[in-house]
Design a protein around this motif. Structure first.
Motif, short mmCIF file in Angstrom:
data_model
loop_
_atom_site.label_atom_id
_atom_site.label_comp_id
_atom_site.label_asym_id
_atom_site.label_seq_id
_atom_site.Cartn_x
_atom_site.Cartn_y
_atom_site.Cartn_z
N TYR A 124 0.80 -1.23 0.00
CA TYR A 124 0.00 0.00 0.00
C TYR A 124 0.83 1.28 0.00
N GLY A 125 2.09 1.21 0.39
CA GLY A 125 2.93 2.39 0.46
C GLY A 125 2.79 3.09 1.80
N ALA A 126 3.84 3.76 2.22
CA ALA A 126 3.88 4.39 3.54
C ALA A 126 2.80 5.46 3.72
N ALA A 127 2.44 6.13 2.66
CA ALA A 127 1.43 7.20 2.77
C ALA A 127 0.02 6.64 3.04
N ARG A 128 -0.16 5.34 2.84
CA ARG A 128 -1.50 4.75 3.02
C ARG A 128 -1.55 3.77 4.18
N ILE A 129 -0.59 3.84 5.10
CA ILE A 129 -0.57 2.95 6.26
C ILE A 129 -0.49 3.78 7.54
N ILE A 130 -1.33 3.43 8.50
CA ILE A 130 -1.25 3.98 9.85
C ILE A 130 -1.00 2.77 10.76
N PHE A 131 -0.01 2.86 11.62
CA PHE A 131 0.23 1.78 12.57
C PHE A 131 -0.42 2.15 13.90
N SER A 132 -1.26 1.27 14.39
CA SER A 132 -1.99 1.49 15.64
C SER A 132 -1.42 0.55 16.70
N LEU A 133 -0.89 1.13 17.76
CA LEU A 133 -0.36 0.33 18.86
C LEU A 133 -1.49 0.10 19.84
#
Length: 134
Positions: A124-133
């Motif tokens: 998806y590319g870095a601009a389309r990923i959110i990492f949720s902890l």
């Protein structure tokens, strides 16, 4: 943020997800997720929505639920941005959506480790990923 479970918008109040009650609104809204998403948009004036697909989160590795898929299509076809948390464990299978306004929320609760996050980034590319902890 809007949580959906079993086809309805729900009030996520902590604790077991099975205990989340449907949101209650006027008869014209009820617990319909699309109606609630539009209501929230009108209330706060933002075109970005965080959608937590609790059915998919509770079944890691499964595709987004039908209600999340409908809401995704509704939201994105109107030129809006959707952050979708759908319990991804890995990048496979990728979403059948090549929309630049769809952001994948990769949660530590379901993700199969750092390598899985790397694969999601590759798809998806870095601009389309959110990492949720979580």
């Amino acid at each position: 943020m809007l949580d959906v479970r079993l086809g309805r918008a729900v009030a996520a109040n902590g604790g077991p997800r099975a205990s989340y009650a449907p949101l209650v609104g006027p008869d014209s809204i009820g617990s319909d997720p699309i109606a609630w998403a539009e209501c929230l948009r009108n209330l706060v004036g933002h075109d970005t929505l965080y959608l937590a697909d609790l059915d998919a989160i509770e079944s890691p590795g499964s595709p987004p639920s039908p209600v999340a898929t409908r809401l995704m299509a509704h939201w994105l076809t109107r030129g809006r941005t959707l952050w979708l948390d759908a319990g991804w464990t890995d990048a496979s299978p990728p979403l059948d959506c090549d929309h630049d306004r769809l952001v994948v929320v990769a949660g530590s609760e379901t993700l199969n480790g750092p390598d899985a996050l790397a694969r999601l980034l590759a798809v998806y590319g870095a601009a389309r990923i959110i990492f949720s902890l979580d």
